[in-house]
Design a protein around this motif. Structure first.
Motif, PDB file in Angstrom:
ATOM      1  N   SER A   4       0.804  -1.196   0.000  1.00 41.21           N
ATOM      2  CA  SER A   4       0.000   0.000   0.000  1.00 41.21           C
ATOM      3  C   SER A   4       0.835   1.242   0.000  1.00 41.21           C
ATOM      4  CB  SER A   4      -0.916   0.044   1.214  1.00 41.21           C
ATOM      5  OG  SER A   4      -1.804  -0.995   1.179  1.00 41.21           O
ATOM      6  N   SER A  36      -4.626   5.247  -0.867  1.00 35.47           N
ATOM      7  CA  SER A  36      -4.448   4.805  -2.250  1.00 35.47           C
ATOM      8  C   SER A  36      -3.611   3.529  -2.239  1.00 35.47           C
ATOM      9  CB  SER A  36      -3.756   5.884  -3.076  1.00 35.47           C
ATOM     10  OG  SER A  36      -4.590   7.003  -3.253  1.00 35.47           O
ATOM     11  N   HIS A  37      -4.036   2.556  -3.023  1.00 39.00           N
ATOM     12  CA  HIS A  37      -3.346   1.256  -3.038  1.00 39.00           C
ATOM     13  C   HIS A  37      -3.137   0.803  -4.477  1.00 39.00           C
ATOM     14  CE1 HIS A  37      -2.230  -2.824  -1.889  1.00 39.00           C
ATOM     15  NE2 HIS A  37      -3.059  -3.240  -2.829  1.00 39.00           N
ATOM     16  N   THR A  38      -1.909   0.376  -4.788  1.00 41.30           N
ATOM     17  CA  THR A  38      -1.593  -0.141  -6.116  1.00 41.30           C
ATOM     18  C   THR A  38      -1.744  -1.660  -6.115  1.00 41.30           C
ATOM     19  OG1 THR A  38      -0.044   1.667  -6.515  1.00 41.30           O
ATOM     20  CG2 THR A  38       0.146  -0.262  -7.931  1.00 41.30           C
ATOM     21  N   THR A  76      -4.542   1.720  -9.467  1.00 41.12           N
ATOM     22  CA  THR A  76      -4.652   2.302  -8.131  1.00 41.12           C
ATOM     23  C   THR A  76      -6.117   2.356  -7.717  1.00 41.12           C
ATOM     24  OG1 THR A  76      -2.689   3.671  -8.447  1.00 41.12           O
ATOM     25  CG2 THR A  76      -4.203   4.339  -6.708  1.00 41.12           C
ATOM     26  N   PRO A 159       4.535   2.811  -3.550  1.00 32.71           N
ATOM     27  CA  PRO A 159       3.598   3.082  -4.632  1.00 32.71           C
ATOM     28  C   PRO A 159       3.921   4.378  -5.362  1.00 32.71           C
ATOM     29  CG  PRO A 159       2.464   2.385  -2.675  1.00 32.71           C
ATOM     30  CD  PRO A 159       3.898   2.617  -2.301  1.00 32.71           C
TER      31      PRO A 159
END
Length: 324
Positions: A4, A36-38, A76, A159
């Motif tokens: 994350s 925000s998470h990739t 994302t 990220p």
């Protein structure tokens, strides 16, 4: 393993200590706070929901997608922060499974504005989590504004959204960085400490190591990391601390040094940058000078140590461990 967006540095402050790489950087403002998470290989709405204490439907709704829809590698997505997985109670940092969520301070931003933009979190809670003695904030500083329930490993990846937004910085000793470093930080460096660091030859002389007030257990030779391993092996008590740090100018090459208020002089401390997972080993030279600008600091590192940590801010968040 969940990867994350993190703001690393956070200064994970709960007792017992969070592991390195535990900080997440908040996005948005109240009432729409999120991370925000990739997406990485094999991740699904279900696995992310389990990692962040949410249902797959909550994550899907936040991203305007179907709960049955698969996730595309590299995309994302938002991880909402709500009452199910996000706490801003005063004792939230002591709860198991909760990781710090930090906010990056903008220009002229006040502690009150930070509170209003993040669910009106009580000012006293922010002060407590960040070891603040006042309300002054520095631009680009990272401060804890709450705690998210997570079983992931936030620092497993850096990220792109966070890293791309942060300007590349040269090592603190370089002329360009010196120009960017706020003047007050350089002025606060006590002259005696600079002289002591400049005159400390690596490796430490045997006479210093054998002095009872320094360290009695490790040998007089070996790298700081080797000495640290010997200091903390065989079940010895290890003290952990988390909080803000800064740096001082040093002419020493090839070794890292630190100022610390409780670790005995000569102790080797392990310093970790939660933002990127980097760690260094530094030798304690003296206590932190009792000056107004040093209030709330848990450590001051030589400029070479700060550079090795990848902490480009004048004041940064870090985690310490050392023999008790």
């Amino acid at each position: 393993m969940v990867k994350s967006i993190i703001s690393v540095v956070v200064f994970a402050l709960c007792a017992g200590g969070l592991q390195a790489q535990d900080a997440y950087q908040v996005q948005g403002t109240s009432p729409d706070l999120y991370l925000s998470h990739t997406v990485t290989k094999g991740e699904t709405l279900y696995s992310l929901g389990r990692a962040f204490g949410l249902s797959p439907k909550e994550i899907a709704a936040s991203n305007n997608i179907s709960p049955d829809q698969g996730l595309q590698l590299g995309h994302t997505i938002r991880i909402p922060l709500n009452k199910n997985n996000f706490s801003q109670k005063a004792d939230a940092g002591t709860a198991g499974g909760y990781h710090p969520v930090v906010h990056k301070v903008t220009d002229k931003e006040t502690l009150y504005r930070v509170s209003v933009n993040h669910n009106k979190v009580p000012l006293d809670n922010i002060r407590k989590w960040n070891n603040f003695t006042g309300d002054g904030l520095k631009k680009d500083g990272l401060i804890i504004i709450g705690w998210v329930k997570s079983s992931g490993a936030p620092a497993a990846a850096a990220p792109a959204p966070v890293v791309k937004n942060e300007p590349a910085a040269a090592p603190p000793p370089a002329p360009a960085v010196v120009k960017e470093t706020p003047a007050p930080v350089e002025k606060e460096t006590p002259a005696p400490v600079e002289k002591e660091v400049a005159n400390v030859p690596p490796p430490p002389p045997p006479a210093v190591v054998s002095t009872p007030s320094v360290v009695t257990t490790p040998p007089s030779s070996g790298t700081f990391e080797q000495i640290y391993q010997q200091q903390t092996k065989n079940g010895k008590d290890v003290t952990s601390e988390k909080g803000p740090g800064t740096w001082f100018k040093s002419n020493a090459a090839g070794k890292y040094y630190a100022l610390h208020n409780t670790a005995p002089r000569g102790t080797i401390v392990k310093v970790t940058n939660p933002l990127n997972g980097k760690s260094i080993y530094a030798k304690v030279l003296d206590v932190i000078p009792q000056m107004k600008q040093n209030a709330g600091l848990i450590v001051k590192l030589s400029d070479g140590a700060q550079q090795a940590l990848g902490a480009n801010e004048a004041r940064f968040y870090c985690e310490l461990s050392y023999e008790n």
